[in-house]
Design an enzyme around this catalytic site. Structure first.
Site: not given
Length: 382
Positions: A19, A22-26, A114, A213
């Site tokens: 999953a 769009g962030g750095v962690d994922s 979520c 979000c």
């Protein structure tokens, strides 16, 4: 007890659905899973029928820009990438639940909901139906496999970034198909960003996501007002004396101090806090900070990360995503969890999740229904 690793738990590479928000962690999590030899496919979840209505800016969650960032990261990693439309499910299970909880005088956690309803229910179910073995996310937590093959959820190695609280809704079956590549290493966020930069991921310098979000401007009260409308009511003290008015009880949370709009100070000159929210008569009760002291609570809808506790026990509890731990006693009484606090705590509201820990192990979670205060006043959800 051994930590779960892709190699240790399977003699073959796993088919992993990553999953990618769009962030750095994922993005780094997906890259690590691919580097470990797994067959990884990236997926971005489209959670809004109109992405522009969600939070704008490079924050890593739900915008068109986030989808593009996730696609670019997948291209760099060299994995297939898809966008899955879960907007309707997200609206029903997260956004509408959020509004309904506030309308009922409760304080929900949409990120926890979520994870429960979207990432490890709708997404995981679809992934398993398509033949994937696991869902990979950028959460900071660990899945540990015991000698008998059962799995447990534990805090991340780095407590400063631990996100096990919002994963406390996962059951053992879901944990069997969960992969958290960032949870096993003690690294700072700067080190994660440096790793992303070494891997050529453009999201290396992208700001973290902290806000809800689906509330684009961060104005929760304004968002709720647009959904629920103006509903003027009274602000009263503990004796029922009218102190002021409000435009909607849903705009307050227990423990709130600012924004009460009370025209005159308390007799002792000390600040007043929201003690109770009653949607039945649309009344907000305020009082001194000492009246917020909670000594016990009852929670409902317990979910266990493994076997349910069979007897009363002593645990530590976390009451909010970025809160500390407090010692409690807890026992299961039918479908309810009865919790007592060793020392009184404040800022506890119906609707919040309480997550129990045994050391670093997540025992399970439940939704707070009622609280008992040292003053003898009880707070009850609507």
């Amino acid at each position: 007890m051994t930590e779960t690793s892709p190699r240790a738990t399977s003699p073959r590479p796993l088919r992993v659905l990553a999953a990618m928000s769009g962030g750095v962690d994922s993005a780094v999590a997906a890259a690590r899973a691919a580097e470990a030899g797994h067959d990884v496919t990236g997926v971005h979840l489209a959670l809004s029928a109109n992405p522009q209505s969600f939070r704008t800016g490079a924050r890593g969650c739900c915008t068109v820009e986030d989808s593009r960032d996730a696609r670019r990261a997948a291209d760099v990693i060299g994995i297939p990438f898809y966008v899955w439309d879960l907007a309707e499910r997200f609206r029903e299970d997260v956004v509408e639940d959020f509004v309904a909880e506030y309308e009922a005088g409760r304080t929900p956690n949409p990120c926890l909901r979520c994870n429960e309803k979207i990432k490890f229910a709708a997404l995981l179910d679809k992934a398993l139906a398509l033949g994937f073995d696991a869902v990979c996310t950028g959460h900071y937590a660990k899945v540990v496999t015991l000698a008998d093959g059962t799995r447990e959820l534990h805090r991340a190695s780095d407590m400063a970034k631990d996100q096990s609280y919002v994963l406390g809704v996962l059951d053992e079956k879901q944990l069997a198909h969960a992969m958290f590549p960032l949870g096993d290493t003690v690294t700072t966020k700067d080190e994660i960003r440096a790793e992303a930069e070494r891997r050529g991921l453009a999201v290396a310098k992208k700001p973290d996501s902290h806000d809800i979000c689906f509330i684009a401007d961060g104005d929760t009260q304004g968002f709720l007002a647009s959904r629920l409308g103006k509903a003027e009511g009274d602000i009263v003290d503990e004796s029922g004396n009218r102190l002021g008015t409000h435009d909607g009880a849903y705009g307050f949370t227990i423990g709130q101090r600012k924004g009460l709009r009370i025209g005159h100070p308390a007799p002792d000159g000390k600040p007043r806090y929201v003690l109770d929210i009653s949607p039945v008569n649309n009344t907000v009760t305020v009082g001194p900070v000492e009246s917020l002291d909670v000594t016990a609570l009852t929670a409902v809808k317990p979910r266990w990360c493994g076997r349910a506790p069979g007897a009363p026990g002593t645990y530590t509890a976390q009451l909010r995503a970025h809160g500390g731990e407090t010692e409690v006693t807890a026992e299961l009484a039918g479908d309810e969890l009865k919790v007592g606090f060793t020392a009184p705590v404040r800022g506890v509201a119906p609707g919040q999740a309480i997550v129990l820990y045994d050391g670093t192990r997540v025992v399970g979670s439940a939704t707070i229904a009622t609280t008992t205060r040292r003053s003898g006043v009880a707070s009850v959800s609507g």
